[in-house]
Write an enzyme that holds these catalytic residues in place. Sequence first.
Site, mmCIF file in Angstrom:
data_model
loop_
_atom_site.group_PDB
_atom_site.id
_atom_site.type_symbol
_atom_site.label_atom_id
_atom_site.label_comp_id
_atom_site.label_asym_id
_atom_site.label_seq_id
_atom_site.Cartn_x
_atom_site.Cartn_y
_atom_site.Cartn_z
ATOM 1 N N GLU A 285 0.854 -1.200 0.000
ATOM 2 C CA GLU A 285 0.000 0.000 0.000
ATOM 3 C C GLU A 285 0.882 1.240 0.000
ATOM 4 O OE1 GLU A 285 -3.529 -0.161 2.379
ATOM 5 O OE2 GLU A 285 -3.158 1.838 3.162
ATOM 6 N N THR B 260 -3.831 4.926 -1.294
ATOM 7 C CA THR B 260 -4.776 5.551 -0.360
ATOM 8 C C THR B 260 -5.383 6.825 -0.968
ATOM 9 O OG1 THR B 260 -2.969 6.755 0.684
ATOM 10 C CG2 THR B 260 -3.591 4.663 1.682
ATOM 11 N N TYR B 261 -6.485 7.280 -0.348
ATOM 12 C CA TYR B 261 -7.164 8.514 -0.787
ATOM 13 C C TYR B 261 -7.180 9.478 0.394
ATOM 14 C CZ TYR B 261 -9.879 10.260 -4.741
ATOM 15 O OH TYR B 261 -10.274 10.909 -5.885
ATOM 16 N N HIS C 50 -8.325 3.398 -3.223
ATOM 17 C CA HIS C 50 -9.176 3.647 -2.065
ATOM 18 C C HIS C 50 -10.153 4.759 -2.423
ATOM 19 C CE1 HIS C 50 -6.235 1.909 1.154
ATOM 20 N NE2 HIS C 50 -6.301 1.166 0.072
ATOM 21 N N GLY D 199 -13.297 7.185 5.850
ATOM 22 C CA GLY D 199 -12.353 8.281 6.112
ATOM 23 C C GLY D 199 -12.578 8.805 7.517
ATOM 24 N N HIS E 35 -13.191 -0.702 15.771
ATOM 25 C CA HIS E 35 -13.086 0.693 15.333
ATOM 26 C C HIS E 35 -13.272 1.590 16.555
ATOM 27 C CE1 HIS E 35 -14.395 4.535 13.500
ATOM 28 N NE2 HIS E 35 -13.396 4.238 12.695
ATOM 29 N N LYS F 185 -21.832 -4.564 5.627
ATOM 30 C CA LYS F 185 -21.061 -4.170 4.425
ATOM 31 C C LYS F 185 -20.857 -5.387 3.520
ATOM 32 C CE LYS F 185 -17.621 -1.882 6.745
ATOM 33 N NZ LYS F 185 -16.432 -1.025 6.983
ATOM 34 N N GLN G 133 -7.241 -3.297 9.703
ATOM 35 C CA GLN G 133 -6.347 -2.296 10.291
ATOM 36 C C GLN G 133 -5.074 -3.016 10.730
ATOM 37 O OE1 GLN G 133 -4.996 0.471 10.517
ATOM 38 N NE2 GLN G 133 -6.666 1.661 11.422
ATOM 39 N N GLN H 17 6.933 6.005 17.311
ATOM 40 C CA GLN H 17 5.716 5.288 16.899
ATOM 41 C C GLN H 17 5.037 4.570 18.065
ATOM 42 O OE1 GLN H 17 7.790 3.272 13.626
ATOM 43 N NE2 GLN H 17 6.022 3.746 12.366
HETATM 44 C C1 LIG Z 1 -7.295 -1.094 5.377
HETATM 45 C C2 LIG Z 1 -7.601 0.353 5.668
HETATM 46 C C3 LIG Z 1 -7.350 1.312 4.696
HETATM 47 C C4 LIG Z 1 -7.631 2.669 4.956
HETATM 48 N N1 LIG Z 1 -7.392 3.600 3.962
HETATM 49 C C5 LIG Z 1 -7.749 4.887 4.155
HETATM 50 C C6 LIG Z 1 -7.591 5.863 3.125
HETATM 51 O O1 LIG Z 1 -7.101 5.573 2.032
HETATM 52 N N2 LIG Z 1 -7.966 7.139 3.377
HETATM 53 C C7 LIG Z 1 -8.507 7.504 4.582
HETATM 54 O O2 LIG Z 1 -8.836 8.683 4.746
HETATM 55 N N3 LIG Z 1 -8.692 6.613 5.572
HETATM 56 C C8 LIG Z 1 -8.320 5.311 5.384
HETATM 57 N N4 LIG Z 1 -8.520 4.385 6.388
HETATM 58 C C9 LIG Z 1 -9.055 4.836 7.680
HETATM 59 C C10 LIG Z 1 -10.612 4.733 7.743
HETATM 60 O O3 LIG Z 1 -11.174 5.628 6.832
HETATM 61 C C11 LIG Z 1 -11.017 5.074 9.178
HETATM 62 O O4 LIG Z 1 -10.628 4.026 10.035
HETATM 63 C C12 LIG Z 1 -12.470 5.467 9.405
HETATM 64 O O5 LIG Z 1 -12.560 6.010 10.727
HETATM 65 C C13 LIG Z 1 -13.477 4.342 9.311
HETATM 66 O O6 LIG Z 1 -13.622 3.883 8.046
HETATM 67 P P1 LIG Z 1 -14.578 2.619 7.717
HETATM 68 O O7 LIG Z 1 -14.587 2.461 6.265
HETATM 69 O O8 LIG Z 1 -14.203 1.469 8.560
HETATM 70 O O9 LIG Z 1 -15.980 3.231 8.202
HETATM 71 P P2 LIG Z 1 -17.429 2.612 8.476
HETATM 72 O O10 LIG Z 1 -17.562 1.219 8.030
HETATM 73 O O11 LIG Z 1 -18.401 3.605 7.939
HETATM 74 O O12 LIG Z 1 -17.466 2.616 10.071
HETATM 75 C C14 LIG Z 1 -17.198 3.809 10.803
HETATM 76 C C15 LIG Z 1 -17.789 3.709 12.199
HETATM 77 O O13 LIG Z 1 -19.221 3.759 12.113
HETATM 78 C C16 LIG Z 1 -19.808 2.551 12.565
HETATM 79 N N5 LIG Z 1 -20.830 2.246 11.568
HETATM 80 C C17 LIG Z 1 -20.668 1.658 10.372
HETATM 81 N N6 LIG Z 1 -21.842 1.606 9.707
HETATM 82 C C18 LIG Z 1 -22.761 2.206 10.513
HETATM 83 C C19 LIG Z 1 -24.158 2.481 10.393
HETATM 84 N N7 LIG Z 1 -24.852 2.116 9.304
HETATM 85 N N8 LIG Z 1 -24.779 3.130 11.421
HETATM 86 C C20 LIG Z 1 -24.097 3.498 12.542
HETATM 87 N N9 LIG Z 1 -22.764 3.246 12.717
HETATM 88 C C21 LIG Z 1 -22.124 2.615 11.707
HETATM 89 C C22 LIG Z 1 -18.697 1.522 12.647
HETATM 90 O O14 LIG Z 1 -18.915 0.573 13.693
HETATM 91 C C23 LIG Z 1 -17.491 2.402 12.933
HETATM 92 O O15 LIG Z 1 -17.394 2.691 14.300
HETATM 93 C C24 LIG Z 1 -8.202 3.046 6.187
HETATM 94 C C25 LIG Z 1 -8.446 2.061 7.172
HETATM 95 C C26 LIG Z 1 -8.146 0.733 6.923
HETATM 96 C C27 LIG Z 1 -8.396 -0.291 7.993
#
Ligand SMILES: Cc1cc2nc3c(=O)[nH]c(=O)nc-3n(C[C@H](O)[C@H](O)[C@H](O)COP(=O)(O)OP(=O)(O)OC[C@H]3O[C@@H](n4cnc5c(N)ncnc54)[C@H](O)[C@@H]3O)c2cc1C
Length: 317
Positions: A18, A49-50, A94, A125, A183, A199, A210, A246
């Site tokens: 990545e 990444t984005y 991403h 994000g 999370h 999802k 993560q 870190q």
């Molecule tokens: C492999 C990986 C790659 C990543 N790459 C990037 C990147 O390129 N750019 C970047 O900005 N960030 C990146 N991140 C960070 C990520 O965007 C953050 O961790 C963010 O806080 C959560 O993203 P998610 O897609 O898991 O969110 P979601 O799946 O939307 O979850 C976010 C939170 O909301 C809760 N939730 C989910 N769905 C619902 C619902 N329907 N109703 C109520 N609560 C809900 C979940 O339990 C969680 O606590 C990455 C993370 C990982 C693990």
Amino acid sequence: MKVIEHIKQAKDTLISFEVLPPLKGKGIKGIYDNLDPLMEFKPAFINVTYHRSESMFKKKPDGTFEKVEVRKRPGTVGICAAIKFRYKVDAVAHLICGGFNRQETEDALIDLNFLGIDNVLVLRGDAPKNESSFEPEPGGHRYAIELLHQVVNMNNGIYLEDDLKTTVKTDFCIGVAGYPEKHFEAPNMQTDLAYLKAKVEAGADYVVTQMFFDNKKYFDFVATCRNAGINVPIIPGLKPITSRRQLTVLPRTFHVDIPEDLSSEILKCKQDCEVEEIGTQWLLQQSKELKAAGVPVVHYYTLGKPHVIANVVKELV
Ligand SMILES: Cc1cc2nc3c(=O)[nH]c(=O)nc-3n(C[C@H](O)[C@H](O)[C@H](O)COP(=O)(O)OP(=O)(O)OC[C@H]3O[C@@H](n4cnc5c(N)ncnc54)[C@H](O)[C@@H]3O)c2cc1C
């Protein structure tokens, strides 16, 4: 080829990397410098990444300040295309909800489709650094699952303008994020897993985790997911520790634990080159154990440390 096809066809654990887009104003050379030394290990795919834009206050000539939106790391779609072109390796773009409205997301998906990039990792994000909670863009998505619905719709030929006739169906393979240590905003693991399951049921083909530094957390997470009926591949994400700093930055930023065995060794180090050696050995042990357990892919967050990753992967393949 799609990530899920790579996994289905593989006879052994695959490797993937990545990278982050360079800071605005820097060229793509940094990406190539990062990836060139890693290509001999034949990664199945490379993620890019984005990054959302952030608000900054810029001083005007009259001494007052104005708020401006700055995207420090643009270029994800272009870098994916450059990777495909230069290395003939599949790229995974991403996509994030934060900072984008549905129309902008649709445009990015159309660009990816035209470029023959059919892998996306859909994410929410995080909130900008100066804001306490995540707020969607006007006309944007609040959760990753909403963005996922948009991609699935396009895979079914449904675009935002619902009066479009005889549309092309895209064919994106869709990954989502999962958190072995939960999370940080989820009230508990069960709730977090319920959203992860949603999802997958909405069309995610696989999960990428993560980072974690204790494999038991990953193995337990996979077992809990399977019990909860989440049956898609779960790809472990790994990152090397290379500096003493870190020890506090990673838990604060990514909400992950660092095992005591590892932190105590790092605390004995006088210089970061010693930390890097310990971090490399730790990463190698993690990788070997995961590979022996038959994980589909080991995904490395390279983040400017290609030599560390190379030193690990060459012992692994
Ligand atoms: C492999 C990986 C790659 C990543 N790459 C990037 C990147 O390129 N750019 C970047 O900005 N960030 C990146 N991140 C960070 C990520 O965007 C953050 O961790 C963010 O806080 C959560 O993203 P998610 O897609 O898991 O969110 P979601 O799946 O939307 O979850 C976010 C939170 O909301 C809760 N939730 C989910 N769905 C619902 C619902 N329907 N109703 C109520 N609560 C809900 C979940 O339990 C969680 O606590 C990455 C993370 C990982 C693990």
